[in-house]
Design a protein around this motif. Sequence first.
Motif, PDB file in Angstrom:
ATOM      1  N   ARG A 276       0.830  -1.208   0.000  1.00 26.45           N
ATOM      2  CA  ARG A 276       0.000   0.000   0.000  1.00 26.45           C
ATOM      3  C   ARG A 276       0.863   1.255   0.000  1.00 26.45           C
ATOM      4  O   ARG A 276       0.582   2.236  -0.703  1.00 26.45           O
ATOM      5  CB  ARG A 276      -0.917  -0.015   1.220  1.00 26.45           C
ATOM      6  CG  ARG A 276      -1.865   1.201   1.286  1.00 26.45           C
ATOM      7  CD  ARG A 276      -2.814   1.085   2.463  1.00 26.45           C
ATOM      8  NE  ARG A 276      -3.637  -0.105   2.318  1.00 26.45           N
ATOM      9  CZ  ARG A 276      -4.503  -0.519   3.258  1.00 26.45           C
ATOM     10  NH1 ARG A 276      -4.630   0.135   4.385  1.00 26.45           N
ATOM     11  NH2 ARG A 276      -5.235  -1.614   3.068  1.00 26.45           N
ATOM     12  N   ARG A 277       1.939   1.266   0.747  1.00 26.91           N
ATOM     13  CA  ARG A 277       2.827   2.437   0.768  1.00 26.91           C
ATOM     14  C   ARG A 277       3.514   2.645  -0.571  1.00 26.91           C
ATOM     15  O   ARG A 277       3.703   3.769  -1.035  1.00 26.91           O
ATOM     16  CB  ARG A 277       3.879   2.259   1.857  1.00 26.91           C
ATOM     17  CG  ARG A 277       3.285   2.251   3.266  1.00 26.91           C
ATOM     18  CD  ARG A 277       4.383   2.091   4.288  1.00 26.91           C
ATOM     19  NE  ARG A 277       3.832   2.035   5.631  1.00 26.91           N
ATOM     20  CZ  ARG A 277       4.568   1.881   6.738  1.00 26.91           C
ATOM     21  NH1 ARG A 277       5.893   1.751   6.615  1.00 26.91           N
ATOM     22  NH2 ARG A 277       4.004   1.837   7.942  1.00 26.91           N
ATOM     23  N   LEU A 278       3.887   1.533  -1.208  1.00 23.59           N
ATOM     24  CA  LEU A 278       4.503   1.660  -2.524  1.00 23.59           C
ATOM     25  C   LEU A 278       3.540   2.267  -3.533  1.00 23.59           C
ATOM     26  O   LEU A 278       3.902   3.093  -4.366  1.00 23.59           O
ATOM     27  CB  LEU A 278       5.000   0.292  -3.011  1.00 23.59           C
ATOM     28  CG  LEU A 278       6.175  -0.315  -2.237  1.00 23.59           C
ATOM     29  CD1 LEU A 278       6.493  -1.704  -2.757  1.00 23.59           C
ATOM     30  CD2 LEU A 278       7.403   0.585  -2.377  1.00 23.59           C
ATOM     31  N   TRP A 279       2.283   1.817  -3.497  1.00 24.28           N
ATOM     32  CA  TRP A 279       1.290   2.379  -4.410  1.00 24.28           C
ATOM     33  C   TRP A 279       1.105   3.874  -4.161  1.00 24.28           C
ATOM     34  O   TRP A 279       0.974   4.664  -5.089  1.00 24.28           O
ATOM     35  CB  TRP A 279      -0.053   1.632  -4.244  1.00 24.28           C
ATOM     36  CG  TRP A 279      -0.117   0.357  -5.012  1.00 24.28           C
ATOM     37  CD1 TRP A 279       0.008  -0.905  -4.540  1.00 24.28           C
ATOM     38  CD2 TRP A 279      -0.318   0.252  -6.411  1.00 24.28           C
ATOM     39  NE1 TRP A 279      -0.088  -1.837  -5.542  1.00 24.28           N
ATOM     40  CE2 TRP A 279      -0.303  -1.125  -6.740  1.00 24.28           C
ATOM     41  CE3 TRP A 279      -0.506   1.160  -7.450  1.00 24.28           C
ATOM     42  CZ2 TRP A 279      -0.472  -1.608  -8.014  1.00 24.28           C
ATOM     43  CZ3 TRP A 279      -0.683   0.671  -8.723  1.00 24.28           C
ATOM     44  CH2 TRP A 279      -0.649  -0.693  -9.011  1.00 24.28           C
ATOM     45  N   LEU A 280       1.047   4.267  -2.884  1.00 21.21           N
ATOM     46  CA  LEU A 280       0.871   5.692  -2.570  1.00 21.21           C
ATOM     47  C   LEU A 280       2.078   6.514  -3.061  1.00 21.21           C
ATOM     48  O   LEU A 280       1.920   7.603  -3.633  1.00 21.21           O
ATOM     49  CB  LEU A 280       0.701   5.870  -1.061  1.00 21.21           C
ATOM     50  CG  LEU A 280      -0.618   5.357  -0.477  1.00 21.21           C
ATOM     51  CD1 LEU A 280      -0.620   5.504   1.033  1.00 21.21           C
ATOM     52  CD2 LEU A 280      -1.793   6.119  -1.092  1.00 21.21           C
ATOM     53  N   ALA A 281       3.293   5.999  -2.844  1.00 22.57           N
ATOM     54  CA  ALA A 281       4.492   6.720  -3.305  1.00 22.57           C
ATOM     55  C   ALA A 281       4.521   6.829  -4.818  1.00 22.57           C
ATOM     56  O   ALA A 281       4.871   7.866  -5.388  1.00 22.57           O
ATOM     57  CB  ALA A 281       5.746   6.011  -2.796  1.00 22.57           C
ATOM     58  N   GLY A 282       4.148   5.727  -5.512  1.00 23.71           N
ATOM     59  CA  GLY A 282       4.126   5.767  -6.983  1.00 23.71           C
ATOM     60  C   GLY A 282       3.110   6.763  -7.498  1.00 23.71           C
ATOM     61  O   GLY A 282       3.351   7.509  -8.453  1.00 23.71           O
ATOM     62  N   GLY A 283       1.928   6.779  -6.888  1.00 28.77           N
ATOM     63  CA  GLY A 283       0.905   7.731  -7.324  1.00 28.77           C
ATOM     64  C   GLY A 283       1.349   9.165  -7.110  1.00 28.77           C
ATOM     65  O   GLY A 283       1.104  10.043  -7.948  1.00 28.77           O
ATOM     66  N   LEU A 284       2.010   9.441  -5.984  1.00 25.21           N
ATOM     67  CA  LEU A 284       2.513  10.794  -5.724  1.00 25.21           C
ATOM     68  C   LEU A 284       3.575  11.202  -6.748  1.00 25.21           C
ATOM     69  O   LEU A 284       3.597  12.339  -7.232  1.00 25.21           O
ATOM     70  CB  LEU A 284       3.095  10.849  -4.308  1.00 25.21           C
ATOM     71  CG  LEU A 284       3.646  12.214  -3.868  1.00 25.21           C
ATOM     72  CD1 LEU A 284       2.541  13.268  -3.910  1.00 25.21           C
ATOM     73  CD2 LEU A 284       4.240  12.128  -2.469  1.00 25.21           C
TER      74      LEU A 284
END
Length: 277
Positions: free
Chosen positions: A28-36
């Motif tokens: 989940r953190r990776l997805w959030l960082a990628g989206g940012l």
Amino acid sequence: MPDTTPQPPQQPWENGWAPDTSRAPGTRRLWLAGGLAIATIITCVTSIAVMDSDSDKTSHTASKDPTSSATVPGLISFASPSTDAASPPHAGKSGLTSGGPSTSAAAQENGSPSPASGSKPSKSPTSHAGSPSKPQPTTTWRSVRSVNYPDRYWHVSGGYVKLDPIAGSESRADSTFKLVKGLANSSCYSFATHDGKYLRHRNFLLRADTNDGSSLFKQDATFCARSSSISGAIMLESVNYPGRYLRHQNFQLKLDPYQYSDLYRHDSAFRLVDGLA
């Protein structure tokens, strides 16, 4: 003290909870960082596109407005280099007419300083309205002084014209000439000596000879004044050898083709001054 029996650890399936093994930990953190990161890239690209668009509009407006180039801040304007100094004083190259002496020559003849290059000649008080005034040489006694050797003058010595310093009254007489209308072109000049001879070129060397009345002599003895790159000075072009000018070399006066050098321009520049004799 009651006897407490330790309870065995419960297994996940005993309380109804089981770990989620369908994804790796921290996804989940990776997805959030990628989206940012993607959002940041999109914002930068959009900003650059907007700035380029504004720059194109400004350039297009400046190209339509001829005065806008002078008001755009932060730009340095460079003037185009002038080619006048490197151009020979020919008609069509320096803007001088080939028919008459330059304004500089007329100014020297009258003892007044040479006007700035490019200025229009003023009309004389006796000129008729609507007709341009042409400076005409008058009969007067003049001496010709070198620009780069200001203590030396044209001087008839041994039949030839040389660049010599003044030494005695005889030298002054041989360094003073009657400036008259050109024998072959009345808009140009001829130089007569005190004993009635004329300065003419022969084998491209300037000498004093008796006028034999021939057409060749008249052309050899006629020189047209042209503007010099040296302030207050003139150049003298041959009538029958256009492109060749009187210059001194080893203190001998001769006709030489125009050369793109400072030495030539100084050697071929002379000032008409009051007669020494």
